[in-house]
Design a protein around this motif. Structure first.
Motif, PDB file in Angstrom:
ATOM      1  N   VAL A 287      33.062 -47.565  80.896  1.00  0.00           N
ATOM      2  CA  VAL A 287      33.496 -46.167  80.863  1.00  0.00           C
ATOM      3  C   VAL A 287      33.956 -45.752  82.266  1.00  0.00           C
ATOM      4  O   VAL A 287      33.487 -46.292  83.268  1.00  0.00           O
ATOM      5  N   PRO A 288      34.881 -44.792  82.354  1.00  0.00           N
ATOM      6  CA  PRO A 288      35.389 -44.363  83.666  1.00  0.00           C
ATOM      7  C   PRO A 288      34.454 -43.378  84.354  1.00  0.00           C
ATOM      8  O   PRO A 288      33.688 -42.655  83.710  1.00  0.00           O
ATOM      9  N   LEU A 289      34.526 -43.367  85.681  1.00  0.00           N
ATOM     10  CA  LEU A 289      33.856 -42.360  86.500  1.00  0.00           C
ATOM     11  C   LEU A 289      34.916 -41.356  86.944  1.00  0.00           C
ATOM     12  O   LEU A 289      35.789 -41.683  87.752  1.00  0.00           O
ATOM     13  N   TRP A 290      34.834 -40.149  86.414  1.00  0.00           N
ATOM     14  CA  TRP A 290      35.826 -39.107  86.719  1.00  0.00           C
ATOM     15  C   TRP A 290      35.252 -38.140  87.750  1.00  0.00           C
ATOM     16  O   TRP A 290      34.130 -37.663  87.613  1.00  0.00           O
ATOM     17  N   ALA A 291      36.048 -37.845  88.781  1.00  0.00           N
ATOM     18  CA  ALA A 291      35.668 -36.838  89.769  1.00  0.00           C
ATOM     19  C   ALA A 291      36.927 -36.178  90.290  1.00  0.00           C
ATOM     20  O   ALA A 291      37.886 -36.855  90.659  1.00  0.00           O
ATOM     21  N   ARG A 292      36.941 -34.863  90.305  1.00  0.00           N
ATOM     22  CA  ARG A 292      38.099 -34.088  90.773  1.00  0.00           C
ATOM     23  C   ARG A 292      39.394 -34.554  90.099  1.00  0.00           C
ATOM     24  O   ARG A 292      40.406 -34.791  90.741  1.00  0.00           O
ATOM     25  N   GLU A 293      39.311 -34.730  88.792  1.00  0.00           N
ATOM     26  CA  GLU A 293      40.465 -35.037  87.940  1.00  0.00           C
ATOM     27  C   GLU A 293      41.111 -36.392  88.257  1.00  0.00           C
ATOM     28  O   GLU A 293      42.302 -36.590  88.049  1.00  0.00           O
ATOM     29  N   LYS A 294      40.308 -37.324  88.771  1.00  0.00           N
ATOM     30  CA  LYS A 294      40.814 -38.679  88.956  1.00  0.00           C
ATOM     31  C   LYS A 294      39.677 -39.670  88.747  1.00  0.00           C
ATOM     32  O   LYS A 294      38.493 -39.324  88.857  1.00  0.00           O
ATOM     33  N   VAL A 295      40.045 -40.900  88.420  1.00  0.00           N
ATOM     34  CA  VAL A 295      39.053 -41.951  88.201  1.00  0.00           C
ATOM     35  C   VAL A 295      38.686 -42.559  89.552  1.00  0.00           C
ATOM     36  O   VAL A 295      39.557 -43.072  90.269  1.00  0.00           O
ATOM     37  N   ILE A 296      37.416 -42.494  89.916  1.00  0.00           N
ATOM     38  CA  ILE A 296      36.958 -43.053  91.189  1.00  0.00           C
ATOM     39  C   ILE A 296      36.278 -44.407  90.997  1.00  0.00           C
ATOM     40  O   ILE A 296      35.936 -45.073  91.983  1.00  0.00           O
ATOM     41  N   GLY A 297      36.096 -44.823  89.750  1.00  0.00           N
ATOM     42  CA  GLY A 297      35.461 -46.101  89.475  1.00  0.00           C
ATOM     43  C   GLY A 297      35.121 -46.225  88.009  1.00  0.00           C
ATOM     44  O   GLY A 297      35.565 -45.414  87.186  1.00  0.00           O
ATOM     45  N   VAL A 298      34.345 -47.231  87.686  1.00  0.00           N
ATOM     46  CA  VAL A 298      33.917 -47.439  86.301  1.00  0.00           C
ATOM     47  C   VAL A 298      32.468 -47.927  86.294  1.00  0.00           C
ATOM     48  O   VAL A 298      31.956 -48.423  87.300  1.00  0.00           O
ATOM     49  N   VAL A 299      31.840 -47.773  85.135  1.00  0.00           N
ATOM     50  CA  VAL A 299      30.520 -48.349  84.891  1.00  0.00           C
ATOM     51  C   VAL A 299      30.646 -49.305  83.719  1.00  0.00           C
ATOM     52  O   VAL A 299      31.185 -48.930  82.665  1.00  0.00           O
ATOM     53  N   GLU A 300      30.171 -50.515  83.916  1.00  0.00           N
ATOM     54  CA  GLU A 300      30.172 -51.510  82.831  1.00  0.00           C
ATOM     55  C   GLU A 300      28.737 -51.884  82.472  1.00  0.00           C
ATOM     56  O   GLU A 300      27.885 -52.009  83.359  1.00  0.00           O
ATOM     57  N   VAL A 301      28.491 -52.059  81.201  1.00  0.00           N
ATOM     58  CA  VAL A 301      27.245 -52.702  80.761  1.00  0.00           C
ATOM     59  C   VAL A 301      27.629 -53.925  79.939  1.00  0.00           C
ATOM     60  O   VAL A 301      28.623 -53.914  79.207  1.00  0.00           O
ATOM     61  N   LEU A 302      26.860 -54.971  80.097  1.00  0.00           N
ATOM     62  CA  LEU A 302      27.176 -56.261  79.494  1.00  0.00           C
ATOM     63  C   LEU A 302      26.071 -56.690  78.533  1.00  0.00           C
ATOM     64  O   LEU A 302      24.887 -56.616  78.873  1.00  0.00           O
ATOM     65  N   ASN A 303      26.463 -57.131  77.343  1.00  0.00           N
ATOM     66  CA  ASN A 303      25.538 -57.764  76.399  1.00  0.00           C
ATOM     67  C   ASN A 303      24.354 -56.869  76.027  1.00  0.00           C
ATOM     68  O   ASN A 303      23.344 -56.813  76.742  1.00  0.00           O
ATOM     69  N   LYS A 304      24.470 -56.178  74.936  1.00  0.00           N
ATOM     70  CA  LYS A 304      23.385 -55.331  74.454  1.00  0.00           C
ATOM     71  C   LYS A 304      22.112 -56.166  74.276  1.00  0.00           C
ATOM     72  O   LYS A 304      22.149 -57.280  73.747  1.00  0.00           O
ATOM     73  N   VAL A 305      20.995 -55.638  74.740  1.00  0.00           N
ATOM     74  CA  VAL A 305      19.747 -56.400  74.760  1.00  0.00           C
ATOM     75  C   VAL A 305      19.358 -56.894  73.370  1.00  0.00           C
ATOM     76  O   VAL A 305      18.879 -58.015  73.199  1.00  0.00           O
ATOM     77  N   SER A 306      19.591 -56.083  72.350  1.00  0.00           N
ATOM     78  CA  SER A 306      19.215 -56.449  70.982  1.00  0.00           C
ATOM     79  C   SER A 306      20.101 -57.551  70.409  1.00  0.00           C
ATOM     80  O   SER A 306      19.776 -58.142  69.389  1.00  0.00           O
ATOM     81  N   GLY A 307      21.244 -57.792  71.073  1.00  0.00           N
ATOM     82  CA  GLY A 307      22.189 -58.765  70.541  1.00  0.00           C
ATOM     83  C   GLY A 307      23.213 -58.143  69.612  1.00  0.00           C
ATOM     84  O   GLY A 307      24.181 -58.798  69.221  1.00  0.00           O
ATOM     85  N   ALA A 308      23.002 -56.868  69.260  1.00  0.00           N
ATOM     86  CA  ALA A 308      23.949 -56.176  68.386  1.00  0.00           C
ATOM     87  C   ALA A 308      25.199 -55.785  69.172  1.00  0.00           C
ATOM     88  O   ALA A 308      25.255 -55.893  70.395  1.00  0.00           O
ATOM     89  N   ASP A 309      26.209 -55.326  68.441  1.00  0.00           N
ATOM     90  CA  ASP A 309      27.424 -54.857  69.088  1.00  0.00           C
ATOM     91  C   ASP A 309      27.200 -53.490  69.741  1.00  0.00           C
ATOM     92  O   ASP A 309      26.372 -52.701  69.285  1.00  0.00           O
ATOM     93  N   PHE A 310      27.954 -53.215  70.796  1.00  0.00           N
ATOM     94  CA  PHE A 310      28.002 -51.864  71.333  1.00  0.00           C
ATOM     95  C   PHE A 310      28.702 -50.958  70.329  1.00  0.00           C
ATOM     96  O   PHE A 310      29.628 -51.389  69.628  1.00  0.00           O
ATOM     97  N   ASP A 311      28.258 -49.695  70.243  1.00  0.00           N
ATOM     98  CA  ASP A 311      28.857 -48.782  69.282  1.00  0.00           C
ATOM     99  C   ASP A 311      29.158 -47.436  69.943  1.00  0.00           C
ATOM    100  O   ASP A 311      28.959 -47.254  71.151  1.00  0.00           O
ATOM    101  N   ALA A 312      29.616 -46.490  69.153  1.00  0.00           N
ATOM    102  CA  ALA A 312      30.013 -45.181  69.665  1.00  0.00           C
ATOM    103  C   ALA A 312      28.843 -44.437  70.297  1.00  0.00           C
ATOM    104  O   ALA A 312      29.019 -43.712  71.287  1.00  0.00           O
ATOM    105  N   GLU A 313      27.659 -44.607  69.757  1.00  0.00           N
ATOM    106  CA  GLU A 313      26.490 -43.942  70.331  1.00  0.00           C
ATOM    107  C   GLU A 313      26.197 -44.476  71.729  1.00  0.00           C
ATOM    108  O   GLU A 313      25.880 -43.704  72.646  1.00  0.00           O
TER     109      GLU A 313
END
Length: 234
Positions: free
Chosen positions: A77-103
């Protein structure tokens, strides 16, 4: 985080998984899934990275080679500050093994909004702090320039003071006060007549008294500046 000057993404903080192998390594903005999110400013879920052309395989391989960790899925997901993207946050491999979802995405977006505010506040504080320090250094250089014999003296005193403070394991606030005091310790020379400062022969008794007053003059100059309150005694 986005380095706007170099147009690159810098891996700034890694928690588990990737270890330290990627810390402060760089990749062009637009490359990889993180680069796509940084460029487009939209979140992205990829539950099968090997099937996605945007996946940065070379960086993934570095992680695998160093830690044995295999990336299967990414939520970014993007990091938004002052109407611009300053970076991103990534998470890898859900601990349960399930797919990432909208929640998961909504949760990470909420966290990212707080993170972006914290990062931007830290940057603003750093900019103000650096502005103060640069101003102090410029003022100290101006004072040193009045006395060619001691040119660069304030900078050297600051260096020695900081090294000594580190050896003494002083607290951060004490080290900061010492640093500012060292930079400005000769600022009072602005109130000393130049014929005394530049006198090529030993000072007489009256001139010595005048010269010895420069610390008090300096302390009076910075009195009332809250940022320098702890440095005034130095």
């Amino acid at each position: 985080l986005v380095d706007e000057e170099q147009k690159e993404l810098v891996f700034w903080t890694i928690h588990h998984g990737g270890g330290e192998v990627l810390r402060e390594q760089r990749m062009p903005v637009g490359q990889g899934i993180a680069g796509w999110v940084a460029t487009h400013g939209r979140p992205l879920i990829v539950n099968d990275v090997q099937g996605d052309a945007r996946f940065a395989r070379s960086f993934s391989q570095k992680i695998t080679d160093a830690t044995g960790f295999h990336i299967r899925a990414i939520l970014c997901v993007p990091l938004w500050a002052r109407e611009k993207v300053i970076g991103v946050v990534e998470v890898l491999n859900k601990v349960s093994g399930a797919d990432f979802d909208a929640e998961d995405q909504n949760t990470l977006m909420a966290l990212a909004s707080y993170a972006a505010i914290a990062i931007e506040n830290a940057r603003l504080y750093e900019a103000v702090y650096n502005g103060y320090v640069d101003t102090m250094k410029a003022l100290a250089a101006t004072i040193d320039a009045k006395d060619p014999y001691t040119r660069g003296h304030s900078e050297r005193v600051t260096t020695y003071a900081q090294r000594t403070a580190q050896q003494m394991n002083l607290a951060p606030d004490e080290m900061a006060a010492l640093k500012y005091g060292a930079i400005l310790h000769d600022i009072g020379k602005i109130g000393i007549d130049e014929h005394i400062l530049r006198k090529p022969r030993p000072l007489n008794v009256r001139e010595k008294v005048v010269m010895d007053s420069h610390p008090a003059i300096g302390a009076n100059i910075i009195e009332g500046i809250r940022f320098l309150k702890e440095a005034q005694p130095v």
